[in-house]
Design an enzyme around this catalytic site. Structure first.
Site, PDB file in Angstrom:
ATOM      1  N   LYS A  60       0.905  -1.274   0.146  1.00  0.00           N
ATOM      2  CA  LYS A  60       0.346   0.015   0.159  1.00  0.00           C
ATOM      3  C   LYS A  60       0.903   0.742   0.043  1.00  0.00           C
ATOM      4  O   LYS A  60       1.670   0.982   0.564  1.00  0.00           O
ATOM      5  CB  LYS A  60      -1.038   0.019   0.875  1.00  0.00           C
ATOM      6  CG  LYS A  60      -1.784   1.375   1.188  1.00  0.00           C
ATOM      7  CD  LYS A  60      -2.660   1.020   2.599  1.00  0.00           C
ATOM      8  CE  LYS A  60      -4.266   2.137   2.789  1.00  0.00           C
ATOM      9  NZ  LYS A  60      -4.832   2.213   4.094  1.00  0.00           N
ATOM     10  N   SER A  63      -9.840   1.885   2.811  1.00  0.00           N
ATOM     11  CA  SER A  63      -9.251   3.054   2.286  1.00  0.00           C
ATOM     12  C   SER A  63      -7.772   2.169   0.883  1.00  0.00           C
ATOM     13  O   SER A  63      -7.618   1.948   0.180  1.00  0.00           O
ATOM     14  CB  SER A  63      -8.169   3.589   2.703  1.00  0.00           C
ATOM     15  OG  SER A  63      -7.337   3.528   3.815  1.00  0.00           O
ATOM     16  N   SER A  95     -10.016   0.140   6.940  1.00  0.00           N
ATOM     17  CA  SER A  95      -9.643  -0.093   5.935  1.00  0.00           C
ATOM     18  C   SER A  95      -8.919  -1.094   5.264  1.00  0.00           C
ATOM     19  O   SER A  95      -8.141  -1.437   4.028  1.00  0.00           O
ATOM     20  CB  SER A  95      -8.882   1.211   5.701  1.00  0.00           C
ATOM     21  OG  SER A  95      -9.429   2.812   5.966  1.00  0.00           O
TER      22      SER A  95
END
Lengths: 95, 491
Positions: free
Chosen positions: B78, B158, B182
């Site tokens: 990420k 997210s 998330s």
């Protein structure tokens, strides 16, 4: 509690965020919607409740008070948007 | 060459160790998959040369019999994790050109364990969002589509790039971070497994901060076992993060297969929301039945303050964010827009660099912390957080874990919820309580709805008892036998 344009202007100043005049009113509307929604927290009686200060039930770790990092000036400057030698630059702040 | 369509991280690890395949071969195949899936916008930075270099070194270690936990396994990271020498943007224009000169602890540990990085994954800006639509680099398109429809769907957020990349089989696993859901919500809507470990299990050092008392890193992968393997490498005490727990990391993989016979599973009645879709209701009932079939005792529990979790979160998280994001000032790093004086420079740089949702949260956070409002908002929210944590403590006196749905709905269409922040925030209604209390939670794919979209079940455990979640998660995985796959329309 609700916020008006004047409050948004003040909060934006505190947050160091330029909000154009025409965005103040819509932003006040957006913030008021969120604030109205969180108002429901007022329903609870919290008189004898301690606020959470640490999510983990542990004492904050301590470390020896020694220098353990440093001499990385070049690394620190590498992402500076406008550096001169090893100095960060800003517009003139004193006459 | 192994079939990438069914390969798991554990399977790849074993094949690499038995020399059935080399990391270079495996990595080369995944690089091709990544290149072929640019339409999904899952990767914001591809690092094929670095990946091949890492794979070559992994092969050397494998041949010497020095394999680490993740030796030779291609993963995605990420874009919230600082990676040395590789651009790290947090999905924001303000960090659009930021190249860290250091490595986050979690990625350092994973690379030390032999992992191969294929690139950096798209995400909501500063991890603020539940749909990956707030990214400065455009939304991630979910590999999943409703049956008979071409409408582009969100991958959740997210960690949307991570969810899409794993689900589309562009990598064998990905890192995520979870502040209010998330990891778990995107895992659920993308049909993969993801775990948010206990607060303090993984070091936050080198992860771009959103809300420091809530943020935790965790793995997202195909299976419960894959997540256990990844979390093993990611976990452990780090002196560089004062909130990182000095607690030994158990062998998570060893917990798998022990079953749930005799364990008590709590069902919190407050998670039964008015107007909850019947498909979510049915999935939950199915999960309860699976647990009973596996020999667990299912009991009703109450978490009375559940409904206050989300509003409390939307005070605490923006407050912490407004403080954490004060560092982006256009001077030391990040985007700079010149101004008449230094204040003008700050204000213009931040206005140009932060997107709309981030600005909204900075303003809310600044407001609730400002003089005269601190007690009414922030202090009250922190007290409610105490009540929420207490709810869980009391429930865990009666049971070993809780079972809930992960997300109140399946994936929705891009643009469907962007006009109404609160309807977007409600995606985290089942996950956010866990962050407020610092507990571990895992989402396991458990079925599909009548449109063929994945749905997940969440298990919540006691602090530092991820092992129970892996045990029980495997029971759900086995019972669900989730085999649905998105059609490879992007190829």
């Amino acid at each position: 509690m609700s916020v008006d344009e004047k409050t948004v202007r003040k909060v934006a100043k505190l947050a160091r965020l330029a909000v154009p005049e025409e965005r103040l009113a819509p932003m006040a509307g957006e913030l008021n919607k969120i604030l109205a929604w969180v108002e429901q927290l007022g329903e609870l009686d919290i008189k004898n409740v301690e606020p959470m200060t640490s999510v983990a039930k542990m004492r904050l770790m301590r470390r020896a008070d020694v220098v353990n990092d440093g001499n990385i000036a070049d690394d620190l400057m590498k992402n500076a948007p406008n550096a001169i030698d090893n100095y960060f630059t800003v517009p003139k702040v004193v006459e | 060459m192994s079939d990438l369509a069914t390969l798991t991280l554990a399977g790849a690890r074993d094949a690499l160790r038995r020399k059935k395949i080399s990391s270079r071969e495996l990595t080369t195949s995944f690089i091709k998959e990544v290149e072929g899936a640019r339409g999904l916008n899952a990767f914001v930075t591809e690092t094929p040369e670095l990946a091949l270099d890492m794979a070559t070194r992994a092969d050397a270690r494998l041949s010497r019999g020095e394999a680490g936990i993740l030796e030779g396994v291609p993963l995605g990271i990420k874009d919230l994790f600082c990676t040395k020498g590789v651009k790290t943007t947090a999905g924001s224009k303000i960090l659009g050109n930021f190249v860290p000169t250091y490595e986050s602890t979690v990625t350092r540990q994973m690379f030390d364990a032999g992992a191969v990085m294929l690139g950096k994954l798209n995400m909501d800006e500063f991890a603020m969002g539940s749909s990956n639509e707030t990214s400065a680099w455009g939304p991630v398109i979910s590999p999943w589509r409703r049956k008979g429809s071409n409408t582009p769907l969100v991958p959740g957020g997210s960690s949307g790039g991570s969810a899409a990349a794993v689900s589309a089989r562009l990598c064998l696993g990905a890192t995520g971070t979870d502040t209010g859901g998330s990891i778990r919500q995107p895992a659920a809507v993308a049909g993969i497994t993801g775990i948010k470990p206990t607060y303090g299990r993984c070091s936050r050092w080198g992860i771009v901060a959103f809300a420091s008392s809530l943020d935790q890193a965790g793995p997202m992968a195909h299976t419960v076992r894959d997540c256990a393997i990844m979390l093993q490498a990611m976990s452990g005490h780090d002196p560089k993060d004062s909130t990182s727990a000095p607690i030994a990391v158990p062998d998570f993989e060893a917990a798998i297969g022990k079953g749930v016979k005799g364990m008590r599973v709590g069902i919190p009645k407050e998670y039964r929301l008015d107007g909850m879709p019947s498909e979510i209701e049915a999935l939950w009932a199915q999960g309860i039945a699976w647990m009973k079939d596996a020999g667990a005792e299912v009991i009703d529990v109450s978490l009375p303050h559940t409904k206050y979790a989300l509003p409390a979160y939307y005070i605490v998280a923006p407050a912490e964010a407004s403080s954490n994001l004060a560092r982006y000032d256009g001077v030391r790093y990040g985007l700079r827009v010149n101004g008449d004086d230094v204040i003008d420079l700050y204000e213009k740089s931040r206005a140009a660099g932060f997107g709309r949702e981030v600005q909204r949260r900075i303003l809310i956070g600044t407001y609730v912390l400002s003089a005269g409002y601190y007690d009414a908002y922030y202090l009250r929210a922190q007290k409610i957080r105490t009540l929420i944590a207490r709810d869980f403590e009391q429930a865990f006196e009666k049971c070993d874990m809780l079972l809930t749905p992960t997300s109140p709905s399946p994936a929705f269409g891009i643009g469907e919820k962007t006009d109404d922040p609160i309807s977007m925030y409600l995606n985290d209604v089942f996950t956010v309580t866990v962050n407020l209390a610092g507990l571990p939670g895992i989402s396991v794919p458990a079925g599909v709805n009548n449109e063929g979209l994945p749905l997940g079940l969440q298990l919540i455990g006691r602090a530092f008892d991820e092992a129970t979640l892996f045990r029980a998660g495997q029971v759900i995985e086995d019972a669900a036998a989730f085999k649905a796959r998105p059609d490879s329309w992007w190829k």
